[in-house]
Scaffold this motif. Structure first.
Motif, PDB file in Angstrom:
ATOM      1  N   LYS A   1     -31.111  38.059  -9.784  1.00 11.84           N
ATOM      2  CA  LYS A   1     -30.120  36.804 -10.070  1.00 11.84           C
ATOM      3  C   LYS A   1     -31.672  35.559  -9.788  1.00 11.84           C
ATOM      4  O   LYS A   1     -31.869  35.570  -8.895  1.00 11.84           O
ATOM      5  CB  LYS A   1     -29.185  36.739  -8.647  1.00 11.84           C
ATOM      6  CG  LYS A   1     -28.732  35.011  -8.133  1.00 11.84           C
ATOM      7  CD  LYS A   1     -27.051  35.616  -8.028  1.00 11.84           C
ATOM      8  CE  LYS A   1     -27.415  33.535  -7.579  1.00 11.84           C
ATOM      9  NZ  LYS A   1     -26.521  34.294  -7.054  1.00 11.84           N
TER      10      LYS A   1
ATOM     11  N   THR B   1     -21.735  28.302  -8.185  1.00 10.88           N
ATOM     12  CA  THR B   1     -22.045  28.105  -7.257  1.00 10.88           C
ATOM     13  C   THR B   1     -22.071  25.994  -6.272  1.00 10.88           C
ATOM     14  O   THR B   1     -22.257  25.667  -7.199  1.00 10.88           O
ATOM     15  CB  THR B   1     -23.717  27.812  -6.801  1.00 10.88           C
ATOM     16  OG1 THR B   1     -23.737  29.185  -7.127  1.00 10.88           O
ATOM     17  CG2 THR B   1     -23.914  28.433  -5.884  1.00 10.88           C
TER      18      THR B   1
ATOM     19  N   LYS C   1     -33.048  38.522  -5.517  1.00 16.23           N
ATOM     20  CA  LYS C   1     -32.389  37.230  -6.214  1.00 16.23           C
ATOM     21  C   LYS C   1     -33.777  35.983  -5.897  1.00 16.23           C
ATOM     22  O   LYS C   1     -33.959  36.216  -4.465  1.00 16.23           O
ATOM     23  CB  LYS C   1     -30.969  36.253  -5.366  1.00 16.23           C
ATOM     24  CG  LYS C   1     -30.879  35.273  -5.362  1.00 16.23           C
ATOM     25  CD  LYS C   1     -29.076  34.844  -4.558  1.00 16.23           C
ATOM     26  CE  LYS C   1     -29.177  33.395  -4.885  1.00 16.23           C
ATOM     27  NZ  LYS C   1     -27.871  32.455  -4.122  1.00 16.23           N
TER      28      LYS C   1
ATOM     29  N   SER D   1     -34.319  32.245  -5.065  1.00 22.12           N
ATOM     30  CA  SER D   1     -33.814  31.378  -4.367  1.00 22.12           C
ATOM     31  C   SER D   1     -33.095  31.004  -3.540  1.00 22.12           C
ATOM     32  O   SER D   1     -32.065  31.380  -4.399  1.00 22.12           O
ATOM     33  CB  SER D   1     -34.175  30.038  -4.589  1.00 22.12           C
ATOM     34  OG  SER D   1     -35.753  30.875  -5.579  1.00 22.12           O
ATOM     35  N   THR D   2     -32.857  30.164  -2.759  1.00 23.47           N
ATOM     36  CA  THR D   2     -32.002  29.501  -2.335  1.00 23.47           C
ATOM     37  C   THR D   2     -30.906  27.767  -2.766  1.00 23.47           C
ATOM     38  O   THR D   2     -29.943  27.878  -2.644  1.00 23.47           O
ATOM     39  CB  THR D   2     -31.828  29.354  -0.453  1.00 23.47           C
ATOM     40  OG1 THR D   2     -32.475  28.004  -0.614  1.00 23.47           O
ATOM     41  CG2 THR D   2     -32.388  30.743   0.369  1.00 23.47           C
TER      42      THR D   2
ATOM     43  N   ALA E   1     -25.694  29.285  -9.940  1.00 22.97           N
ATOM     44  CA  ALA E   1     -26.381  27.507 -10.493  1.00 22.97           C
ATOM     45  C   ALA E   1     -24.790  26.948 -10.015  1.00 22.97           C
ATOM     46  O   ALA E   1     -23.818  27.303 -10.349  1.00 22.97           O
ATOM     47  CB  ALA E   1     -26.272  27.823 -12.047  1.00 22.97           C
ATOM     48  N   SER E   2     -25.295  25.340 -10.017  1.00 20.30           N
ATOM     49  CA  SER E   2     -24.322  24.616  -9.772  1.00 20.30           C
ATOM     50  C   SER E   2     -24.237  24.145 -10.765  1.00 20.30           C
ATOM     51  O   SER E   2     -22.504  23.675 -11.298  1.00 20.30           O
ATOM     52  CB  SER E   2     -24.826  23.463  -8.183  1.00 20.30           C
ATOM     53  OG  SER E   2     -25.996  23.103  -8.898  1.00 20.30           O
TER      54      SER E   2
ATOM     55  N   LEU F   1     -22.420  24.951  -2.636  1.00 22.27           N
ATOM     56  CA  LEU F   1     -23.259  24.977  -1.047  1.00 22.27           C
ATOM     57  C   LEU F   1     -23.582  23.598  -0.844  1.00 22.27           C
ATOM     58  O   LEU F   1     -24.709  23.397  -0.691  1.00 22.27           O
ATOM     59  CB  LEU F   1     -24.625  25.934  -1.292  1.00 22.27           C
ATOM     60  CG  LEU F   1     -24.806  27.690  -1.583  1.00 22.27           C
ATOM     61  CD1 LEU F   1     -25.333  28.579  -2.262  1.00 22.27           C
ATOM     62  CD2 LEU F   1     -23.879  28.184  -0.824  1.00 22.27           C
TER      63      LEU F   1
ATOM     64  N   ALA G   1     -31.752  31.706  -9.082  1.00 15.88           N
ATOM     65  CA  ALA G   1     -31.428  30.867  -8.448  1.00 15.88           C
ATOM     66  C   ALA G   1     -32.036  29.801  -8.380  1.00 15.88           C
ATOM     67  O   ALA G   1     -33.307  29.613  -7.984  1.00 15.88           O
ATOM     68  CB  ALA G   1     -29.984  31.528  -7.213  1.00 15.88           C
ATOM     69  N   GLY G   2     -31.115  28.430  -8.620  1.00 21.13           N
ATOM     70  CA  GLY G   2     -32.071  27.135  -7.970  1.00 21.13           C
ATOM     71  C   GLY G   2     -33.101  26.553  -8.765  1.00 21.13           C
ATOM     72  O   GLY G   2     -33.436  26.886  -9.607  1.00 21.13           O
ATOM     73  N   GLY G   3     -32.069  25.741  -9.115  1.00 19.46           N
ATOM     74  CA  GLY G   3     -32.583  24.501 -10.537  1.00 19.46           C
ATOM     75  C   GLY G   3     -32.362  25.208 -12.003  1.00 19.46           C
ATOM     76  O   GLY G   3     -33.564  24.771 -12.819  1.00 19.46           O
ATOM     77  N   ILE G   4     -31.796  25.703 -12.037  1.00 17.30           N
ATOM     78  CA  ILE G   4     -31.926  26.035 -13.615  1.00 17.30           C
ATOM     79  C   ILE G   4     -30.292  25.709 -13.894  1.00 17.30           C
ATOM     80  O   ILE G   4     -28.811  25.971 -13.549  1.00 17.30           O
ATOM     81  CB  ILE G   4     -31.310  28.025 -13.936  1.00 17.30           C
ATOM     82  CG1 ILE G   4     -32.515  29.105 -13.312  1.00 17.30           C
ATOM     83  CG2 ILE G   4     -30.809  28.262 -15.146  1.00 17.30           C
ATOM     84  CD1 ILE G   4     -32.154  30.236 -12.325  1.00 17.30           C
TER      85      ILE G   4
HETATM   86  O1  LIG Z   1     -27.622  30.692  -5.411  1.00 24.31           O
HETATM   87  C1  LIG Z   1     -27.885  28.994  -5.938  1.00 24.31           C
HETATM   88  C2  LIG Z   1     -28.160  27.748  -5.725  1.00 24.31           C
HETATM   89  O2  LIG Z   1     -27.960  27.117  -4.637  1.00 24.31           O
HETATM   90  C3  LIG Z   1     -27.692  27.351  -6.699  1.00 24.31           C
HETATM   91  O3  LIG Z   1     -29.031  26.138  -6.965  1.00 24.31           O
HETATM   92  P1  LIG Z   1     -28.303  24.571  -7.892  1.00 24.31           P
HETATM   93  O4  LIG Z   1     -28.033  23.793  -7.348  1.00 24.31           O
HETATM   94  O5  LIG Z   1     -29.359  24.767  -8.110  1.00 24.31           O
HETATM   95  O6  LIG Z   1     -28.337  25.068  -9.326  1.00 24.31           O
END
Ligand SMILES: O=C[C@H](O)COP(=O)(O)O
Length: 387
Positions: A323, A124, A285, A287-288, A359-360, A126, A325-328
């Protein structure tokens, strides 16, 4: 002795429901898990919420009987079911706390699980400063997520074809990603409906989805209207998500982002999960990635149990993907989530048709761990090219 993945370890990795190694059957048949791999599970037998105190060691085969195949036509809104939802908060939190310390997956088994994790990543970006250039770099990384010398040292065949599950971008970058991924088979996922807040008008949300689909996105990650959830307007949530699904059309998967960190209670998370599935979500999913609290293990337990309830209620026919998402961002986190999926949903969900990480930065740490697995030491950052 450096570990080498054997053939049975490697045949675990599915890619968009297809087996990667030659001679493998297409979806629907045969074993597809990490072959004869053994997951060493330390913890209370049964592993239910709260568990017991007895510590034991279970050796379990983590092979999957079939590939997961998503199928969710949705169902009429059942408000009685939604309103009757109950959640054991302390049980959820206790089980989530215990999880990390109870499970260990080592050596080649760990490498196999990390390869599996990578194949499940929605890689990801974003960011406000996304450009065509950084999206192209990300796509190149998605197509070749792990350095070739690492894979070679681990004994992964050169034609293995490991990729991430998808690349996830903003609507304005969909065309860039589609063109960069041409010929790779990797789908582009786009966030939509006024991501991350969802605070735009319904007609604009629908138009945004339609534009993303027209630009070539094969997966759409919509956000829920949190105000409706917080007011308990579940009919409103249901009707809106149904319209989103319609706008996605029959060939595009819809992931519904609950933004769990803004839903106030596990009960709301559970209700929102059910309503989204009734409205036809292909994935739910967490989280954003932009909320102050994103994916957590207790929230994941709540959502996975909603998926299981929905599956049971449909007579074990309607499968919805999951899914977080966010912080992994660490390999260790990814193993905890995979272990939870295995426990709560079973092996059918342990592939990128049914499970994704949003995840980014997770991929970088998985690659570092694989480097350690292969060469017995961690590489300096500048030896690990990232996206
Ligand atoms: O859907 C994906 C998340 O926005 C990615 O979050 P992250 O940057 O904390 O991995």
């Amino acid at each position: 002795m450096l570990p080498t993945l054997n053939r049975s370890s490697l045949r675990a990795i599915s890619h968009h429901g297809r087996r990667l190694l030659s001679g493998a059957p297409a979806s629907g048949g045969g074993d597809v898990g990490v072959g004869q791999e053994i997951l060493e599970v330390k913890g209370p037998s049964g592993g239910g919420v709260g568990g017991g105190d007895k510590q034991d060691t279970v050796k379990g085969d983590i092979s999957s009987p079939t590939y997961g195949v998503k199928y969710n036509p949705g169902m009429p809104l059942d408000l009685k079911w939604v309103e009757s939802v109950a959640v054991n908060k302390s049980g959820l939190e206790q089980r989530a706390t215990q999880l990390g310390g109870r499970r260990t997956v080592k050596k080649v088994y760990q490498a196999a699980w990390l390869l599996r994790a990578i194949s499940c990543i929605d890689l990801t970006t974003l960011s406000g400063d996304d450009t065509e250039g950084n999206v192209r770099r990300l796509c190149a990384k998605a197509a070749n997520p792990v350095r070739h010398d690492i894979l070679e040292k681990l004994g992964v065949p050169s034609n293995f074809g490991l990729t991430t599950g998808a690349v996830c971008v903003y609507p304005a970058r969909v065309k860039d990603a589609v063109s960069a991924l041409e010929g790779t088979g990797i789908p582009v996922a786009s966030v939509a409906t006024g991501f991350p807040s969802g605070q735009i008008k319904l007609e604009h949300k629908l138009a945004e989805i339609e534009q993303c689909v027209e630009d070539g996105a094969r997966e759409i990650d919509i956000v829920l209207s949190r105000d409706k959830c917080l007011r308990g307007d579940w009919s409103g949530v249901y009707e809106e998500v149904k319209l989103f699904k319609q706008a996605c059309g029959p060939n595009v998967d819809m992931k519904t982002i609950l933004a769990t960190g803004e839903l106030a209670t596990y009960k709301n998370v559970s209700k929102a999960s059910l309503v989204c599935m009734m409205a036809g979500a292909d994935f739910i999913k967490t989280s954003t990635g932009k909320e102050s609290v994103n994916a957590t293990l207790p929230v994941s337990l709540t959502m996975m149990r909603a998926i299981r309830d929905y599956y049971d209620e449909s007579g074990k026919e309607y499968r919805v993907g999951y899914k977080p998402a966010g912080g992994i961002s660490t390999a260790k986190d990814s193993l905890s989530y995979l272990a939870l999926v295995k426990d709560e949903l079973g092996d059918t969900w342990l592939n990128n048709d049914m499970f994704r990480f949003g995840a980014s930065s997770l991929l970088g740490d998985c690659e570092r761990q694989l480097h350690h697995n292969a060469f017995g030491e961690y590489a300096a950052d500048y030896y690990m090219p990232s996206a």
